[in-house]
Design a protein around this motif. Structure first.
Motif, mmCIF file in Angstrom:
data_model
loop_
_atom_site.group_PDB
_atom_site.id
_atom_site.type_symbol
_atom_site.label_atom_id
_atom_site.label_comp_id
_atom_site.label_asym_id
_atom_site.label_seq_id
_atom_site.Cartn_x
_atom_site.Cartn_y
_atom_site.Cartn_z
ATOM 1 N N ALA A 135 0.830 -1.208 0.000
ATOM 2 C CA ALA A 135 0.000 0.000 0.000
ATOM 3 C C ALA A 135 0.863 1.255 0.000
ATOM 4 O O ALA A 135 0.456 2.303 -0.526
ATOM 5 N N ALA A 136 2.067 1.134 0.558
ATOM 6 C CA ALA A 136 2.983 2.274 0.602
ATOM 7 C C ALA A 136 3.745 2.441 -0.717
ATOM 8 O O ALA A 136 4.570 3.353 -0.852
ATOM 9 N N GLY A 137 3.489 1.549 -1.668
ATOM 10 C CA GLY A 137 4.123 1.671 -2.977
ATOM 11 C C GLY A 137 5.466 0.973 -3.085
ATOM 12 O O GLY A 137 6.201 1.194 -4.058
ATOM 13 N N LYS A 138 5.813 0.150 -2.122
ATOM 14 C CA LYS A 138 7.091 -0.566 -2.166
ATOM 15 C C LYS A 138 6.963 -1.828 -3.033
ATOM 16 O O LYS A 138 5.872 -2.396 -3.169
ATOM 17 N N LYS A 139 8.081 -2.251 -3.576
ATOM 18 C CA LYS A 139 8.073 -3.421 -4.451
ATOM 19 C C LYS A 139 9.406 -4.158 -4.325
ATOM 20 O O LYS A 139 10.465 -3.530 -4.387
ATOM 21 N N ASP A 140 9.361 -5.464 -4.126
ATOM 22 C CA ASP A 140 10.576 -6.285 -4.100
ATOM 23 C C ASP A 140 10.849 -6.828 -5.495
ATOM 24 O O ASP A 140 9.944 -7.378 -6.152
ATOM 25 N N MET A 141 12.107 -6.692 -5.941
ATOM 26 C CA MET A 141 12.479 -7.103 -7.286
ATOM 27 C C MET A 141 13.765 -7.932 -7.254
ATOM 28 O O MET A 141 14.456 -7.990 -6.242
ATOM 29 N N TRP A 142 14.088 -8.557 -8.385
ATOM 30 C CA TRP A 142 15.328 -9.306 -8.523
ATOM 31 C C TRP A 142 15.834 -9.193 -9.962
ATOM 32 O O TRP A 142 15.067 -8.915 -10.890
ATOM 33 N N ALA A 143 17.135 -9.385 -10.122
ATOM 34 C CA ALA A 143 17.743 -9.418 -11.447
ATOM 35 C C ALA A 143 18.931 -10.364 -11.389
ATOM 36 O O ALA A 143 19.590 -10.492 -10.355
ATOM 37 N N ARG A 144 19.208 -11.043 -12.487
ATOM 38 C CA ARG A 144 20.324 -11.987 -12.486
ATOM 39 C C ARG A 144 21.067 -11.952 -13.825
ATOM 40 O O ARG A 144 20.502 -11.587 -14.857
ATOM 41 N N TYR A 145 22.337 -12.351 -13.743
ATOM 42 C CA TYR A 145 23.183 -12.478 -14.937
ATOM 43 C C TYR A 145 23.823 -13.858 -14.905
ATOM 44 O O TYR A 145 24.478 -14.218 -13.925
ATOM 45 N N LYS A 146 23.620 -14.632 -15.978
ATOM 46 C CA LYS A 146 24.053 -16.032 -15.998
ATOM 47 C C LYS A 146 24.806 -16.324 -17.290
ATOM 48 O O LYS A 146 24.414 -15.879 -18.370
ATOM 49 N N VAL A 147 25.889 -17.087 -17.157
ATOM 50 C CA VAL A 147 26.667 -17.535 -18.312
ATOM 51 C C VAL A 147 26.702 -19.057 -18.278
ATOM 52 O O VAL A 147 27.123 -19.653 -17.277
ATOM 53 N N THR A 148 26.250 -19.709 -19.357
ATOM 54 C CA THR A 148 26.184 -21.161 -19.429
ATOM 55 C C THR A 148 26.951 -21.651 -20.647
ATOM 56 O O THR A 148 26.805 -21.106 -21.743
ATOM 57 N N THR A 163 20.788 -10.446 -7.804
ATOM 58 C CA THR A 163 20.582 -9.389 -6.819
ATOM 59 C C THR A 163 19.105 -9.313 -6.460
ATOM 60 O O THR A 163 18.223 -9.487 -7.323
ATOM 61 N N ASN A 164 18.817 -9.082 -5.188
ATOM 62 C CA ASN A 164 17.451 -8.955 -4.675
ATOM 63 C C ASN A 164 17.343 -7.598 -3.972
ATOM 64 O O ASN A 164 18.192 -7.278 -3.131
ATOM 65 N N TYR A 165 16.316 -6.839 -4.279
ATOM 66 C CA TYR A 165 16.276 -5.469 -3.767
ATOM 67 C C TYR A 165 14.841 -4.951 -3.681
ATOM 68 O O TYR A 165 13.893 -5.572 -4.190
ATOM 69 N N GLN A 166 14.701 -3.792 -3.037
ATOM 70 C CA GLN A 166 13.390 -3.165 -2.854
ATOM 71 C C GLN A 166 13.397 -1.752 -3.407
ATOM 72 O O GLN A 166 14.374 -1.015 -3.238
ATOM 73 N N VAL A 167 12.316 -1.412 -4.089
ATOM 74 C CA VAL A 167 12.198 -0.065 -4.660
ATOM 75 C C VAL A 167 10.883 0.565 -4.228
ATOM 76 O O VAL A 167 9.936 -0.114 -3.811
ATOM 77 N N TRP A 230 23.635 -5.457 -11.894
ATOM 78 C CA TRP A 230 23.040 -4.271 -11.277
ATOM 79 C C TRP A 230 21.676 -3.993 -11.904
ATOM 80 O O TRP A 230 21.404 -4.363 -13.051
ATOM 81 N N ALA A 231 20.807 -3.355 -11.100
ATOM 82 C CA ALA A 231 19.418 -3.165 -11.506
ATOM 83 C C ALA A 231 18.809 -2.013 -10.731
ATOM 84 O O ALA A 231 19.368 -1.537 -9.739
ATOM 85 N N ARG A 234 13.456 -0.245 -12.921
ATOM 86 C CA ARG A 234 13.087 -0.753 -14.245
ATOM 87 C C ARG A 234 13.422 -2.225 -14.412
ATOM 88 O O ARG A 234 12.966 -2.870 -15.357
ATOM 89 N N GLY A 235 14.262 -2.756 -13.531
ATOM 90 C CA GLY A 235 14.697 -4.143 -13.645
ATOM 91 C C GLY A 235 16.173 -4.228 -13.986
ATOM 92 O O GLY A 235 16.970 -3.357 -13.588
ATOM 93 N N PHE A 236 16.551 -5.251 -14.730
ATOM 94 C CA PHE A 236 17.953 -5.479 -15.091
ATOM 95 C C PHE A 236 18.533 -4.288 -15.847
ATOM 96 O O PHE A 236 17.929 -3.779 -16.789
ATOM 97 N N LEU A 237 19.716 -3.850 -15.434
ATOM 98 C CA LEU A 237 20.412 -2.766 -16.126
ATOM 99 C C LEU A 237 21.707 -3.220 -16.768
ATOM 100 O O LEU A 237 22.107 -2.708 -17.814
#
Length: 244
Positions: A135-148, A163-167, A230-231, A234-237
């Motif tokens: 309700a306060a407008g917070k959002k938990d997000m994640w982004a990842r970088y993988k090499v296979t 990375t896991n973070y809150q915006v 890093w993110a 907007r998500g992954f940067l």
């Protein structure tokens, strides 16, 4: 404990090898059958994957199944590529993901038998926040970088940082503990990583960052690579794998 694979093997495969290769003896192999030495390499690599699988490594089981499904000619080619030191170094050569681009890019080597995939993804964790935070407008997000890394489409190596973070709005409020994971099915290599670090950059960047340093010892050659992702709101940067 260090292990090795290749023509320098000293392990005796005895009756196991005989059962798998129909008791091939030097000079008796037909054109479509592997030599005694190559049969020994195939058995030893299969044993190596089987051991990891029995210890609970799910990816090792999938790789073992893929390797077993190859023809004997392809298995020999697979091992030749896996033991090619110059090629293996290229598996983890420096690479940076295109800025703000998600998805997968591919780099082909060895006439397409070897493929290195770089994947960038992000998302929103819809279950982690309380109704009050939402309700306060917070959002938990994640982004990842993988090499296979794949040989004949079979996964043999991977490194991943998340990375896991809150915006809130355009602001990154905090970074939760990040994570790093890997698998590496090259018996001649030892592979570890440093503790994962994470932080929020100063405005105006205001990005969530997570990184670790991978350390490898392959055939007596040592090297380090720092992997970072890093993110922001907007998500992954961006992400990269580079010399530390």
């Amino acid at each position: 404990m260090r292990s090795a694979i290749g023509r320098g093997f000293t392990a005796t495969v005895g009756t196991t090898l005989a059962g798998i290769t129909l008791a091939l003896l030097p000079g008796t192999a037909q054109a479509d059958e592997p030599s005694w030495e190559d049969s020994r390499r195939i058995v030893e690599y299969s044993r190596y994957l089987s051991l990891k699988s029995h210890l609970g490594d799910i990816q090792a089981e999938e790789t073992a199944q893929g390797f077993a499904a190859l023809s004997s000619t392809q298995q020999v080619r697979f091992l030749d590529l896996l033991e090619d030191r110059s090629l293996m170094q290229r598996f983890f050569e420096e690479n940076e993901a295109p800025p703000s681009v998600t998805g997968t890019t591919r780099v082909e080597m060895a006439d397409g038998d070897v493929v290195v995939e770089h994947e960038s993804l992000h998302g929103v964790d819809e279950t982690s926040l309380s109704e009050e935070d939402k309700a306060a407008g917070k959002k938990d997000m994640w982004a990842r970088y993988k090499v296979t890394d794949k040989i004949f489409g079979i996964e043999v190596a991977q490194v991943l940082v998340k990375t896991n973070y809150q915006v809130k709005g355009k602001d990154t409020l905090k970074v939760y503990p990040g994570s790093a994971s890997h698998f590496l099915f090259m018996p001649a290599c030892d592979f570890t990583h440093s503790p994962v670090k994470e932080w929020v950059t100063s405005p105006p960047g205001d990005n969530a960052l997570t990184e670790t340093v991978w350390s490898a010892d392959c055939w007596g050659s040592e090297w380090d690579r720092r992997e970072r992702v890093w993110a922001d709101y907007r998500g992954f940067l961006g992400g990269y794998l580079k010399t530390d």
